[in-house]
Enzyme design. Structure first.
Site, PDB file in Angstrom:
ATOM      1  N   GLU A  74       7.633 -25.271  20.418  1.00  0.00           N
ATOM      2  CA  GLU A  74       7.510 -26.021  21.666  1.00  0.00           C
ATOM      3  C   GLU A  74       6.551 -27.195  21.522  1.00  0.00           C
ATOM      4  OE1 GLU A  74       7.123 -22.808  21.250  1.00  0.00           O
ATOM      5  OE2 GLU A  74       7.990 -21.623  22.874  1.00  0.00           O
ATOM      6  N   PRO A 274       5.904 -19.374   3.917  1.00  0.00           N
ATOM      7  CA  PRO A 274       5.782 -18.408   5.019  1.00  0.00           C
ATOM      8  C   PRO A 274       5.401 -19.100   6.320  1.00  0.00           C
ATOM      9  CG  PRO A 274       3.843 -18.314   3.609  1.00  0.00           C
ATOM     10  CD  PRO A 274       4.811 -19.252   2.946  1.00  0.00           C
ATOM     11  N   ARG A 275       5.832 -18.518   7.420  1.00  0.00           N
ATOM     12  CA  ARG A 275       5.482 -19.079   8.728  1.00  0.00           C
ATOM     13  C   ARG A 275       3.977 -19.020   8.956  1.00  0.00           C
ATOM     14  NH1 ARG A 275       8.124 -22.524  12.156  1.00  0.00           N
ATOM     15  NH2 ARG A 275       7.590 -22.125  14.340  1.00  0.00           N
ATOM     16  N   GLY A 314       1.753 -28.283   7.273  1.00  0.00           N
ATOM     17  CA  GLY A 314       2.106 -29.693   7.404  1.00  0.00           C
ATOM     18  C   GLY A 314       2.887 -30.272   6.246  1.00  0.00           C
ATOM     19  N   GLU A 315       3.475 -29.426   5.389  1.00  0.00           N
ATOM     20  CA  GLU A 315       4.193 -29.946   4.231  1.00  0.00           C
ATOM     21  C   GLU A 315       5.691 -29.646   4.263  1.00  0.00           C
ATOM     22  OE1 GLU A 315       1.459 -30.662   0.510  1.00  0.00           O
ATOM     23  OE2 GLU A 315       1.747 -28.507   0.802  1.00  0.00           O
ATOM     24  N   ASN A 340      13.616 -23.638  13.718  1.00  0.00           N
ATOM     25  CA  ASN A 340      14.248 -24.941  13.911  1.00  0.00           C
ATOM     26  C   ASN A 340      15.174 -25.330  12.748  1.00  0.00           C
ATOM     27  OD1 ASN A 340      14.857 -27.590  14.454  1.00  0.00           O
ATOM     28  ND2 ASN A 340      12.750 -28.215  14.829  1.00  0.00           N
ATOM     29  N   PRO A 341      16.501 -25.415  12.975  1.00  0.00           N
ATOM     30  CA  PRO A 341      17.406 -25.874  11.913  1.00  0.00           C
ATOM     31  C   PRO A 341      17.552 -27.397  11.882  1.00  0.00           C
ATOM     32  CG  PRO A 341      18.702 -25.218  13.793  1.00  0.00           C
ATOM     33  CD  PRO A 341      17.252 -24.989  14.182  1.00  0.00           C
ATOM     34  N   LEU A 342      17.002 -28.081  12.882  1.00  0.00           N
ATOM     35  CA  LEU A 342      17.204 -29.521  13.000  1.00  0.00           C
ATOM     36  C   LEU A 342      16.383 -30.293  11.974  1.00  0.00           C
ATOM     37  CD1 LEU A 342      16.972 -29.706  16.895  1.00  0.00           C
ATOM     38  CD2 LEU A 342      18.957 -29.140  15.459  1.00  0.00           C
ATOM     39  N   GLU A 343      15.221 -29.748  11.611  1.00  0.00           N
ATOM     40  CA  GLU A 343      14.369 -30.431  10.636  1.00  0.00           C
ATOM     41  C   GLU A 343      15.078 -30.574   9.295  1.00  0.00           C
ATOM     42  OE1 GLU A 343      10.114 -28.898  12.494  1.00  0.00           O
ATOM     43  OE2 GLU A 343      11.057 -27.774  10.863  1.00  0.00           O
TER      44      GLU A 343
END
Length: 425
Positions: A74, A274-275, A314-315, A340-343
């Site tokens: 979000e 990893p997340r 951030g990578e 997110n699959p859009l990235e």
């Protein structure tokens, strides 16, 4: 909720009153609960005052727009709106709040100069009053399903304009609000603008009494993830063969993807991101237990290994550009909801996903219709990866279809941002 004189609706005491009373009674224990969470690594101990709306940061002069997104997805979806505000209305201060340490760390890297980040206060009456009194927002924009009654009602009482964008309700939330129609109507009526995430969300909010002005999914509309060009050049030298990326794994998924990698007949180098980066050492141990060499990027950035664990923040823009294909995790076990699959699509990285993607239902549905993603369950993941690696032309064609779909939806989302900007003083 029943008709009053002249057909007007009369709002009787409802679940919102009970909620406000209960949170008021519990508020005195909030500091202890936050301190306990901080000891478990779930809060930033240096910034607990923000969670109680007792931070000493002064409010800048002039108009202020407050944007709130709960966690990483979000919060990142807000960034295009932040950038538009800074570019088109530089006199407006932008305050962004979020609720997780991971989102705070990413926003620290991604927010443009002049934007302020604070942790969102707990939704208790006193904290809500202090927060609104301190920041005096002219416009507040909430993303997705962040319906915090105390904050919303305090903001409305103070004269703040309110918008709910990319609005959605899970099946559970919709069922819960449906049993409390008075509370739902009262809460949704505070919004000056509601933009639903998709047609299903549009219908649900209207059934609960919300006035929905249209549809706009702010998860679309973002620019491609940034990258450090020097780091990209270094990593391309390091990986003469394009690596395969496993993006945003959670506990319970690493074993699935590592077993799939071990089963491949021809194994590419692997980057596993990893997340939650603190899980890096545990993941290297899982890889080594399966006979794979593994290294942590945070400790040995250039060390060669069959599995490089990208335990850095951030990578992702670097890894999606570098990879020849990827698995979008968060989707291989229940109760996470997908990521997110859009990235990946914006950076032409062919994607595979697991089946559990309820947080991104509309995006995945559109990608599947466009032929832009492969969906695989854990038992067929190794076969799906092997098929992708064996047919570079097919996977690149799929990536092109995904890019075309996302580009079109991104344009629609940018139009939705203009509706929000119209509310800015």
């Amino acid at each position: 909720m029943s008709p009053g004189p002249g057909g007007r609706r009369v709002i009787r005491p409802d679940a919102l009153n009970l909620y406000r009373a209960a949170t008021g009674l519990l508020e005195p224990v909030a500091p202890a609960l936050l301190a306990h969470r901080a000891r478990k690594g779930k809060e930033d101990p240096a910034r607990l005052a923000e969670r109680l709306a007792r931070a000493d940061m002064p409010r800048p002069e002039g108009p202020l727009v407050w944007l709130h997104g709960a966690s990483v997805g979000e919060s990142l979806s807000i960034l295009p709106l932040v950038e538009r505000l800074r570019a088109e209305k530089p006199e407006v201060t932008v305050l962004v709040t979020s609720g997780t340490t991971t989102s705070a760390a990413l926003l620290a890297k991604r927010l443009p100069p002049g934007a302020i980040h604070q942790y969102a206060p707990v939704d208790a009456p006193g904290a809500a009053r202090r927060f609104i009194a301190q920041w005096k927002p002219d416009l507040a924009v909430f993303v997705e399903s962040e319906l915090w009654p105390n904050l919303l009602l305090e903001a409305k009482a103070a004269g703040t304009r309110l918008a709910l964008v990319s609005a959605k309700l899970s099946d559970r939330s919709f069922a819960s609000w449906s049993t409390r129609p008075q509370a739902a109507y009262r809460l949704l009526s505070v919004f000056d603008l509601i933009l639903a995430q998709d047609a299903r969300a549009h219908q649900r909010f209207e059934r609960l009494g919300g006035k929905v002005a249209g549809e706009a999914d702010l998860k679309f509309g973002a620019p491609p993830l940034p990258v450090d060009a020097a780091a990209l050049a270094i990593e391309r030298e390091r990986f003469p063969t394009a690596p395969f990326l496993i993006a945003s794994t959670h506990a319970g998924e690493d074993e699935i993807v590592l077993d799939a990698i071990v089963a491949l007949p021809h194994r590419p180098p692997v980057i596993l991101a990893p997340r939650h980066v603190e899980r890096g050492p545990a993941i290297t141990a899982l890889a080594e237990a399966r006979g794979l060499s593994a290294s942590l990027r945070s400790r040995a950035p250039g060390q060669p290994a069959e599995v490089v664990v990208a335990d850095t923040l951030g990578e992702m823009g670097l890894w999606f550009r570098l990879a020849g294909g990827c698995v979008i995790a968060g989707s291989l076990v229940p109760d996470i909801g997908g990521h997110n699959p859009l990235e990946a699509a914006r950076l032409d990285c062919p994607a595979i996903s697991g089946p559990f993607v309820e947080n991104w239902t509309s995006a995945y549905a559109g990608l599947e219709t466009a032929g832009g993603v492969v969906m695989a369950d854990p038992s067929t993941l190794a076969d799906a990866i092997a098929a992708d690696l064996a047919d570079p032309a097919a996977r690149q064609a799929r990536a092109a279809r995904a890019r075309s779909f996302v580009d079109a939806r991104d344009r629609e989302a940018r139009d939705g941002l203009s509706r929000i900007l119209e509310l800015v003083p």
